[in-house]
Design a protein around this motif. Structure first.
Motif, PDB file in Angstrom:
ATOM      1  N   ARG A  72     -17.202  -5.951   6.038  1.00 36.91           N
ATOM      2  CA  ARG A  72     -16.541  -6.302   4.724  1.00 36.91           C
ATOM      3  C   ARG A  72     -16.015  -7.589   4.539  1.00 36.91           C
ATOM      4  NH1 ARG A  72     -13.232  -3.432   8.227  1.00 36.91           N
ATOM      5  NH2 ARG A  72     -10.826  -3.960   8.176  1.00 36.91           N
ATOM      6  N   TRP A  73     -15.286  -8.204   5.715  1.00 31.11           N
ATOM      7  CA  TRP A  73     -14.779  -9.699   5.898  1.00 31.11           C
ATOM      8  C   TRP A  73     -15.851 -10.606   5.548  1.00 31.11           C
ATOM      9  CZ3 TRP A  73     -10.321  -9.761   4.544  1.00 31.11           C
ATOM     10  CH2 TRP A  73      -9.130  -8.660   4.743  1.00 31.11           C
TER      11      TRP A  73
ATOM     12  N   TRP B 273     -16.487 -10.723   1.998  1.00 29.99           N
ATOM     13  CA  TRP B 273     -15.455 -11.033   1.315  1.00 29.99           C
ATOM     14  C   TRP B 273     -15.281 -12.529   1.463  1.00 29.99           C
ATOM     15  CZ3 TRP B 273     -11.432  -9.068  -1.968  1.00 29.99           C
ATOM     16  CH2 TRP B 273     -10.496  -9.868  -2.231  1.00 29.99           C
ATOM     17  N   GLN B 274     -15.469 -13.163   2.514  1.00 29.95           N
ATOM     18  CA  GLN B 274     -15.542 -14.656   2.564  1.00 29.95           C
ATOM     19  C   GLN B 274     -16.748 -15.052   1.966  1.00 29.95           C
ATOM     20  OE1 GLN B 274     -15.688 -15.023   6.722  1.00 29.95           O
ATOM     21  NE2 GLN B 274     -13.501 -14.330   7.120  1.00 29.95           N
TER      22      GLN B 274
ATOM     23  N   LYS C 135     -13.217  -3.241  -0.559  1.00 24.43           N
ATOM     24  CA  LYS C 135     -13.184  -3.716   0.756  1.00 24.43           C
ATOM     25  C   LYS C 135     -13.253  -2.553   1.739  1.00 24.43           C
ATOM     26  CE  LYS C 135     -10.115  -6.870   1.431  1.00 24.43           C
ATOM     27  NZ  LYS C 135      -8.674  -7.679   1.495  1.00 24.43           N
TER      28      LYS C 135
ATOM     29  N   ASN D 207     -17.256  -1.265   7.272  1.00 20.53           N
ATOM     30  CA  ASN D 207     -16.036  -2.018   8.064  1.00 20.53           C
ATOM     31  C   ASN D 207     -16.672  -3.141   8.709  1.00 20.53           C
ATOM     32  OD1 ASN D 207     -14.519  -0.064   6.563  1.00 20.53           O
ATOM     33  ND2 ASN D 207     -14.323   1.170   8.487  1.00 20.53           N
TER      34      ASN D 207
END
Length: 464
Positions: free
Chosen positions: A288-289, A292-293, A170, A285
């Protein structure tokens, strides 16, 4: 580490059943026997996938594989592995090369042209200020490209192999562990030894794995305080840098201004870089989300970890540094018994351009491109094999083709570009899919990145 942990194995061959559903991958020798016996056909050339003609998922026992992802700004590593009880065995490795920098440069060029039009005396156009609002979670095209290409290859792997879980890195380093060592969301591994790995991973990325004072690389590096602790220097990460053993001992507690008195340019560079942000890390960074989603939306179990844990895992298994081996070491594990001897390098090349003219340096059309991309049954980017029987270019040439309307093609192979190949000698292997493919040996990659015992590691010296 056991002797079997350093064993390199052949990459597996992906296997589909007669209905196109994924089965467990097999060894290349078994795939050759299946093809020779007529029990299987070639489904895809690169990565190599076969399809069985006499078996279905209902007739087979499928153990499944897992996928590790090491996302990066320029490259992303993907590893397909099997394992149980904390032990992993790498089966296939892919290094995905992004084209985010090219997208950013082209968007910057387009913005410059747009600003130039605004300053010219052209016909009036009403201002459009209301179209600048962006929705929450919006990503720039160069960043969105990294997420989409990674997800595209995760989707491909799930079509070719029975993927049961995904492990993703992550963040490159845990900022919570850097600042205060506080546990994040109940994860207590960030205290103690692993928190130190977070700091070291950050510094290795920030200072390019070289000595800040002499530029030496491939040697053991120590943590060094730019302003020594004995003279009031802090423990903040912005006061830490990398130094080889010689520079670290020579500098000792000497003020950095005095130590680099005869090198003012280097002094200014070090002081500036100490406070400079990490552009590549910022790109990772930022995405990353979103990654992830997108992974969670696939419905597969997704586990996350930090780069500090990945580095800690590699130090325990003795594995060298590479994108694909980082992907193999993501998350919680006890040992790694094997990894593939070769890595498939996948480069995002795009699918061509919509522009039908090529401009000169002043922006005027210089030549026109043909309206059709297909010529003599081929288009640029197709993976082909040319068997030239005679002449200067006699031989077998395999690679990506660049087509011409005249029928004289160029083929880019691993040894270079062969020009002027007639289309009659060319045979299709795989249609263009927006990516270029090559392979390199993991052994050669290990020579470029020696294990910590051979140099190039980061030690905890310099705590003055």
């Amino acid at each position: 580490m056991s002797e079997g942990a350093n064993r390199e194995v052949h990459p597996v061959v992906f296997v589909l059943d007669r209905h196109g559903h994924p089965l467990d991958p097999c060894h290349p020798a078994r795939a050759r026997r299946l093809l020779a016996a007529g029990r299987a056909v070639v489904h895809r050339h690169t990565p190599f996938v076969i399809r069985l003609k006499d078996r279905s998922v209902a007739d087979s026992t499928v153990a499944g594989v897992q996928v590790g992802i090491d996302p990066g700004s320029r490259h992303t590593g993907l590893a397909v592995f099997t394992g149980h009880d904390g032990s992993r065995a790498g089966r296939y490795a892919i290094r995905l090369d992004h084209r985010g920098a090219l997208i950013r440069d082209r968007l910057t060029s387009r913005a410059a042209c747009r600003r130039g039009r605004w300053s010219r005396n052209l016909r009036y156009r009403s201002p459009r200020f209301l179209n600048r609002t962006k929705p929450q979670g919006w990503l720039a095209p160069s960043l969105r490209h990294r997420v989409e290409t990674t997800m595209s290859w995760v989707a491909r792997l799930t079509r070719w192999a029975p993927v049961t879980a995904v492990h993703v890195e992550k963040v490159s380093f845990d900022t919570h562990a850097l600042s205060a060592g506080r546990p994040l969301e109940g994860v207590d591994y960030q205290r103690g030894t692993l928190a130190g790995y977070e700091v070291r991973e950050y510094l290795l990325a920030k200072w390019g794995r070289t000595c800040a004072y002499c530029g030496a690389s491939g040697v053991p590096l120590n943590l060094d305080h730019i302003h020594s602790r004995s003279r009031g220097g802090s423990e903040r990460v912005s006061n830490l840098t990398l130094a080889c053993i010689g520079c670290n001992q020579t500098k000792n507690a000497t003020p950095v201004q005095e130590f680099l008195n005869d090198k003012p340019a280097l002094l200014a560079k070090i002081l500036k870089q100490a406070k400079a942000p990490l552009h590549d890390a910022a790109a990772v960074n930022t995405t990353r989300w979103a990654l992830w989603q997108a992974l969670e939306a696939t419905g597969l179990p997704v586990a996350g970890a930090s780069g500090g844990r990945t580095k800690w895992n590699r130090s325990r298994t003795g594995a060298p540094k590479s994108h694909t081996l980082d992907a193999l070491h993501v998350g919680e594990l006890e040992s790694v018994t094997a990894w593939p001897s070769t890595v498939l390098v996948v480069t995002a090349t795009g699918r061509g351009t919509y522009a039908r003219t090529v401009p000169d340096r002043y922006g005027f059309p210089r030549l026109a491109r043909p309206r059709s991309k297909l010529h003599h049954g081929f288009q640029t980017g197709d993976l082909v094999r040319a068997n030239v029987p005679a002449g200067k270019k006699a031989g077998v040439h395999t690679g990506r083709v660049a087509v011409r309307t005249t029928g004289s093609f160029n083929i880019t192979t691993r040894h270079g570009t062969v020009q002027g190949i007639g289309h009659r000698h060319v045979r299709m292997l795989q249609r263009a899919d927006g990516y270029g493919y090559a392979t390199h040996s993991e052994t050669r990659h290990r020579a470029a990145f020696p294990p910590p015992s051979e140099g190039g590691g980061l030690h905890a010296g310099g705590n003055r």
